[in-house]
Design a protein around this motif. Structure first.
Motif, PDB file in Angstrom:
ATOM      1  N   ILE A   6       0.831  -1.204   0.000  1.00  0.00           N
ATOM      2  CA  ILE A   6       0.000   0.000   0.000  1.00  0.00           C
ATOM      3  C   ILE A   6       0.865   1.253   0.000  1.00  0.00           C
ATOM      4  N   SER A   7       1.931   1.252   0.798  1.00  0.00           N
ATOM      5  CA  SER A   7       2.798   2.434   0.834  1.00  0.00           C
ATOM      6  C   SER A   7       3.501   2.637  -0.507  1.00  0.00           C
ATOM      7  N   MET A   8       3.888   1.557  -1.182  1.00  0.00           N
ATOM      8  CA  MET A   8       4.511   1.676  -2.505  1.00  0.00           C
ATOM      9  C   MET A   8       3.512   2.202  -3.538  1.00  0.00           C
ATOM     10  N   GLN A   9       2.261   1.758  -3.442  1.00  0.00           N
ATOM     11  CA  GLN A   9       1.238   2.244  -4.364  1.00  0.00           C
ATOM     12  C   GLN A   9       0.961   3.731  -4.156  1.00  0.00           C
ATOM     13  N   VAL A  10       0.933   4.156  -2.900  1.00  0.00           N
ATOM     14  CA  VAL A  10       0.732   5.583  -2.606  1.00  0.00           C
ATOM     15  C   VAL A  10       1.917   6.384  -3.131  1.00  0.00           C
ATOM     16  N   LEU A  11       3.131   5.876  -2.925  1.00  0.00           N
ATOM     17  CA  LEU A  11       4.327   6.558  -3.416  1.00  0.00           C
ATOM     18  C   LEU A  11       4.339   6.616  -4.940  1.00  0.00           C
ATOM     19  N   LEU A  12       3.843   5.565  -5.591  1.00  0.00           N
ATOM     20  CA  LEU A  12       3.766   5.551  -7.049  1.00  0.00           C
ATOM     21  C   LEU A  12       2.808   6.620  -7.557  1.00  0.00           C
ATOM     22  N   VAL A  13       1.667   6.760  -6.905  1.00  0.00           N
ATOM     23  CA  VAL A  13       0.701   7.788  -7.320  1.00  0.00           C
ATOM     24  C   VAL A  13       1.281   9.185  -7.111  1.00  0.00           C
ATOM     25  N   LEU A  14       1.937   9.399  -5.982  1.00  0.00           N
ATOM     26  CA  LEU A  14       2.507  10.718  -5.698  1.00  0.00           C
ATOM     27  C   LEU A  14       3.626  11.070  -6.679  1.00  0.00           C
ATOM     28  N   THR A  15       4.525  10.129  -6.941  1.00  0.00           N
ATOM     29  CA  THR A  15       5.617  10.426  -7.867  1.00  0.00           C
ATOM     30  C   THR A  15       5.106  10.586  -9.300  1.00  0.00           C
ATOM     31  N   ASN A  56      16.373  19.945 -13.399  1.00  0.00           N
ATOM     32  CA  ASN A  56      16.835  18.687 -13.977  1.00  0.00           C
ATOM     33  C   ASN A  56      17.136  17.656 -12.893  1.00  0.00           C
ATOM     34  N   ARG A  57      17.822  18.082 -11.842  1.00  0.00           N
ATOM     35  CA  ARG A  57      18.165  17.164 -10.756  1.00  0.00           C
ATOM     36  C   ARG A  57      16.921  16.629 -10.063  1.00  0.00           C
ATOM     37  N   ILE A  58      15.971  17.508  -9.783  1.00  0.00           N
ATOM     38  CA  ILE A  58      14.743  17.087  -9.121  1.00  0.00           C
ATOM     39  C   ILE A  58      13.964  16.127 -10.000  1.00  0.00           C
ATOM     40  N   THR A  59      13.877  16.445 -11.295  1.00  0.00           N
ATOM     41  CA  THR A  59      13.141  15.585 -12.224  1.00  0.00           C
ATOM     42  C   THR A  59      13.782  14.207 -12.318  1.00  0.00           C
ATOM     43  N   VAL A  60      15.098  14.146 -12.418  1.00  0.00           N
ATOM     44  CA  VAL A  60      15.790  12.860 -12.495  1.00  0.00           C
ATOM     45  C   VAL A  60      15.603  12.081 -11.198  1.00  0.00           C
ATOM     46  N   GLY A  61      15.675  12.751 -10.069  1.00  0.00           N
ATOM     47  CA  GLY A  61      15.471  12.082  -8.784  1.00  0.00           C
ATOM     48  C   GLY A  61      14.081  11.488  -8.645  1.00  0.00           C
ATOM     49  N   VAL A  62      13.066  12.264  -9.037  1.00  0.00           N
ATOM     50  CA  VAL A  62      11.692  11.769  -8.964  1.00  0.00           C
ATOM     51  C   VAL A  62      11.486  10.624  -9.957  1.00  0.00           C
ATOM     52  N   ALA A  63      12.079  10.739 -11.144  1.00  0.00           N
ATOM     53  CA  ALA A  63      11.933   9.677 -12.150  1.00  0.00           C
ATOM     54  C   ALA A  63      12.602   8.383 -11.684  1.00  0.00           C
ATOM     55  N   LEU A  64      13.765   8.480 -11.058  1.00  0.00           N
ATOM     56  CA  LEU A  64      14.428   7.276 -10.546  1.00  0.00           C
ATOM     57  C   LEU A  64      13.633   6.653  -9.397  1.00  0.00           C
ATOM     58  N   THR A  65      13.068   7.497  -8.540  1.00  0.00           N
ATOM     59  CA  THR A  65      12.215   6.997  -7.466  1.00  0.00           C
ATOM     60  C   THR A  65      11.002   6.285  -8.042  1.00  0.00           C
ATOM     61  N   TRP A  66      10.389   6.893  -9.055  1.00  0.00           N
ATOM     62  CA  TRP A  66       9.220   6.312  -9.734  1.00  0.00           C
ATOM     63  C   TRP A  66       9.560   4.941 -10.317  1.00  0.00           C
ATOM     64  N   GLY A  68      12.058   2.961  -9.461  1.00  0.00           N
ATOM     65  CA  GLY A  68      12.360   2.039  -8.365  1.00  0.00           C
ATOM     66  C   GLY A  68      11.108   1.500  -7.700  1.00  0.00           C
ATOM     67  N   VAL A  69      10.115   2.350  -7.526  1.00  0.00           N
ATOM     68  CA  VAL A  69       8.851   1.917  -6.923  1.00  0.00           C
ATOM     69  C   VAL A  69       8.160   0.896  -7.815  1.00  0.00           C
ATOM     70  N   VAL A  71       9.626  -1.203  -9.854  1.00  0.00           N
ATOM     71  CA  VAL A  71      10.365  -2.459  -9.724  1.00  0.00           C
ATOM     72  C   VAL A  71      10.001  -3.163  -8.415  1.00  0.00           C
ATOM     73  N   VAL A  72       9.949  -2.403  -7.320  1.00  0.00           N
ATOM     74  CA  VAL A  72       9.600  -2.990  -6.025  1.00  0.00           C
ATOM     75  C   VAL A  72       8.183  -3.553  -6.059  1.00  0.00           C
ATOM     76  N   LEU A  73       7.251  -2.831  -6.644  1.00  0.00           N
ATOM     77  CA  LEU A  73       5.882  -3.341  -6.750  1.00  0.00           C
ATOM     78  C   LEU A  73       5.822  -4.607  -7.596  1.00  0.00           C
ATOM     79  N   GLY A  74       6.607  -4.659  -8.662  1.00  0.00           N
ATOM     80  CA  GLY A  74       6.653  -5.870  -9.470  1.00  0.00           C
ATOM     81  C   GLY A  74       7.205  -7.058  -8.700  1.00  0.00           C
ATOM     82  N   LEU A  75       8.234  -6.825  -7.900  1.00  0.00           N
ATOM     83  CA  LEU A  75       8.790  -7.896  -7.084  1.00  0.00           C
ATOM     84  C   LEU A  75       7.817  -8.363  -6.012  1.00  0.00           C
ATOM     85  N   ILE A  76       7.091  -7.415  -5.427  1.00  0.00           N
ATOM     86  CA  ILE A  76       6.087  -7.773  -4.424  1.00  0.00           C
ATOM     87  C   ILE A  76       4.993  -8.630  -5.057  1.00  0.00           C
TER      88      ILE A  76
END
Length: 81
Positions: A6-15, A56-66, A68-69, A71-76
């Motif tokens: 659930i926390s990963m899904q919420v993070l996915l929606v936010l990112t 650019n830095r913020i966008t790349v950071g958010v995109a990498l977080t997105w 990663g989330v 990938v984690v959701l797929g593994l779950i």
């Protein structure tokens, strides 16, 4: 594992919601569809170099977080079901 999912899904929606305006805030390079519809007008009153680099830095950071989330959701999903 449900709390993590659930926390990963919420993070996915936010990112996802944050990534769209971040990409749209970038300065256009020209030569694309934006020129077709009058978006090719350039002005020197745009953002400074430092602001563009920070965006650019913020966008790349958010995109990498997105990514990663996702990938984690797929593994779950793979090991949960």
């Amino acid at each position: 594992m449900t709390g993590l999912k659930i926390s990963m899904q919420v993070l996915l929606v936010l990112t996802s919601a944050l990534l769209v305006p971040l990409v749209l805030l970038h300065k256009g390079k020209g030569g694309g569809l934006s020129d077709m519809f009058g978006g090719g007008i350039t002005s020197s009153a745009g953002s400074s170099g430092v602001a563009e680099r920070n965006l650019n830095r913020i966008t790349v950071g958010v995109a990498l977080t997105w990514a990663g989330v996702i990938v984690v959701l797929g593994l779950i999903e793979r090991y949960d079901g």
